[in-house]
Design an enzyme around this catalytic site. Structure first.
Site, PDB file in Angstrom:
ATOM      1  N   GLU A   1     -31.525  34.656 -17.680  1.00 47.58           N
ATOM      2  CA  GLU A   1     -33.138  35.588 -17.831  1.00 47.58           C
ATOM      3  C   GLU A   1     -33.788  36.039 -17.034  1.00 47.58           C
ATOM      4  O   GLU A   1     -35.460  36.349 -17.342  1.00 47.58           O
ATOM      5  CB  GLU A   1     -33.136  33.909 -17.993  1.00 47.58           C
ATOM      6  CG  GLU A   1     -34.108  33.262 -16.790  1.00 47.58           C
ATOM      7  CD  GLU A   1     -32.381  32.058 -16.380  1.00 47.58           C
ATOM      8  OE1 GLU A   1     -31.411  32.887 -16.916  1.00 47.58           O
ATOM      9  OE2 GLU A   1     -33.002  32.106 -15.556  1.00 47.58           O
TER      10      GLU A   1
ATOM     11  N   CYS B   1     -25.561  29.441 -14.420  1.00 47.45           N
ATOM     12  CA  CYS B   1     -25.927  28.875 -13.666  1.00 47.45           C
ATOM     13  C   CYS B   1     -25.356  27.813 -12.740  1.00 47.45           C
ATOM     14  O   CYS B   1     -24.165  27.569 -13.094  1.00 47.45           O
ATOM     15  CB  CYS B   1     -26.938  28.965 -12.696  1.00 47.45           C
ATOM     16  SG  CYS B   1     -27.509  28.997 -10.455  1.00 47.45           S
TER      17      CYS B   1
ATOM     18  N   HIS C   1     -28.396  35.069 -13.528  1.00 40.40           N
ATOM     19  CA  HIS C   1     -29.442  34.179 -14.331  1.00 40.40           C
ATOM     20  C   HIS C   1     -29.500  35.396 -15.623  1.00 40.40           C
ATOM     21  O   HIS C   1     -30.579  36.044 -14.839  1.00 40.40           O
ATOM     22  CB  HIS C   1     -30.649  33.827 -13.029  1.00 40.40           C
ATOM     23  CG  HIS C   1     -30.443  32.406 -12.811  1.00 40.40           C
ATOM     24  ND1 HIS C   1     -31.383  31.478 -13.303  1.00 40.40           N
ATOM     25  CD2 HIS C   1     -29.827  32.835 -11.395  1.00 40.40           C
ATOM     26  CE1 HIS C   1     -30.306  30.675 -12.243  1.00 40.40           C
ATOM     27  NE2 HIS C   1     -29.874  31.348 -11.084  1.00 40.40           N
TER      28      HIS C   1
END
Lengths: 198, 251
Positions: free
Chosen positions: A182, A77, A180
């Site tokens: 994650e 990011c 992202h």
């Protein structure tokens, strides 16, 4: 495997640590140069504003440390944007790992295209690359950003919003993802596990 | 192409998931962490947790729940309910929430939106607006939709966007619990006047309602609770239906 997650003043990185934990990695959030240098892998996450992040990194000499890293390094990011040459966000000179400029999304039609680009969008134009190996289909990732990296010769995947932009970068031992991983379900998890296997 | 988001909302009371019909009558629908995991595996794009009994002494319990959820799932989630200060936000983001939502606190003290956006970034500040139509005019309501204010919904939505909110969660109290469809007209009006995403909430009863809110309602995301919790509409089925209807959806 020891993974150093670089600690600085940019946003909540707890979920990056949890994602690495789910993959069985021994991840630590740290700004200790020794720990970062000795880790097997380094992750540079972040959410926030480019110029204040750069000021913070410089004040702690983390900028040079990042440029000198030899092991596999992953920006996420804001981390991707800071690894580029320059960001339009407060006219910020960044780390220059990738010879790429970061620009603001300008919607032609603000009703159709809102900024920030928030939500799930698809990876396209994937190059052959260890990071992109065996990603499950369809390749949706979760994005939250107002600035994007331009397309370049170090772009290894793109996403379309308003126009095509750089989704993933790779040069030498540095990789970077605009979305992202994650927070991107099974596709994101595979990206992270691929990175850990590099 | 950016996809429209499907967001199950989990109302939390004393660490359990509940859903109020018109926010008054509560039914128990299970363990929030387990439910979150199921939704994430089923293809929910995001989750919202609303702590409807949030009080100061419960804050720690909520943060613990947020940590459990963040460890268990790999999709974004928002936490709301009783959040009023920058410190509250810090605790919840630190526990692993991706975004927080504020409602009554923003109405009471609009400056808190600016403060939170400045401190943590707009991307994690969702302003929830509960609206009810009174004699043809849409007014903002607070306290779970019970208390009317003098704020007109459209003007308030513009103000929160100007102050730095990253998204608006718009709940129509007239539609909530009715299963008669979302407030498409109002949602479209607000969504097309703002440059930030609008999540529509209240009224989902069947799959075409979702299609309508994404097309006529111009919503960026749609939120629902009971129809998901009680498996009236399974998320994979809803997504297949919407894709079939030509809506851009993540499979």
């Amino acid at each position: 495997m020891k993974v150093a997650v670089i600690k600085y003043n940019a946003g909540n990185v707890q979920s990056v640590l949890y994602a690495l934990e789910r993959l069985g990695a021994d991840a630590e959030l740290t700004d200790d140069p020794e720990k970062i240098r000795s880790a097997d892998k380094v992750i540079f996450p972040g959410q926030g504003e480019a110029s204040s992040a750069m000021t913070y990194l410089k004040a702690r000499h983390l900028d040079q440390l990042i440029r000198d890293i030899k092991q596999p390094f992953l920006g996420v990011c804001l981390g991707l944007q800071l690894l580029c040459e320059h960001s339009e966000e407060n006219d910020t000179d960044c780390l220059g790992i990738f010879p790429v400029k970061v620009k603001r999304f300008i919607p032609e039609n603000s009703q159709e295209f809102k900024v920030p680009h928030i939500g799930w969008n698809e990876l396209e134009n994937l190059a052959e690359n260890a990071l992109l190996k065996d990603l499950p289909d369809p390749k949706f990732l979760y994005y939250v950003h107002s600035y994007y990296a331009e397309l370049s010769e170090v772009t290894i995947a793109t996403t379309h919003y308003i126009h095509d932009f750089t989704a993933i970068l790779h040069r030498d031992n540095y990789w970077a993802i605009q979305a992202h991983p994650e927070k991107s379900s099974t596709v994101g998890e595979k990206l992270l596990s691929n990175f850990l296997s590099i | 192409m950016l996809t429209k988001r499907i967001i199950p909302c989990l109302d939390i009371k004393d660490g359990r998931t509940v859903k109020g019909v018109n926010f008054v009558q509560l039914r128990d629908a299970g363990d929030p962490v387990e439910l979150a995991k199921i939704y994430s595996d089923e293809g929910a794009d995001e989750l919202v947790f609303l702590d409807i009994t949030a009080t100061v002494d419960k804050r720690k319990t909520l943060a613990e729940l947020v940590t459990k959820v963040a460890k268990a799932i790999n999709i974004p989630f928002t936490v709301g309910g009783g959040i009023s200060t920058v410190e509250d936000v810090k605790v919840l983001l630190g526990a692993g929430a991706d975004k927080i939502s504020i409602n009554s606190a923003a109405v009471k003290n609009p400056g808190v939106i600016d403060e939170m956006a400045k401190e943590f970034g707009s991307q994690c500040v969702v302003v929830a607006i509960d609206t009810r139509n009174m004699d043809g005019i849409d007014f903002v309501h607070t306290h779970g939709g019970r208390k009317p204010t003098l704020l007109k919904t459209q003007a308030w939505a513009q103000e929160v966007a100007d102050r730095g909110a990253g998204e608006i969660l718009l709940t129509s109290m007239d539609h909530d619990g009715t299963k008669s469809g979302f407030a498409n007209e109002l949602t479209a009006e607000i969504s097309s006047s703002l440059s930030i995403p609008v999540i529509a909430s209240g009224g989902a009863g069947n799959m075409p309602h979702f299609k309508d809110v994404f097309t006529f309602g111009k919503a960026d995301a749609a939120l629902a609770a009971s129809i998901f919790h009680f498996k009236e509409i399974p998320i994979p089925e809803l997504k297949s239906y919407l894709i079939g209807e030509g809506i851009s959806i993540r499979k």
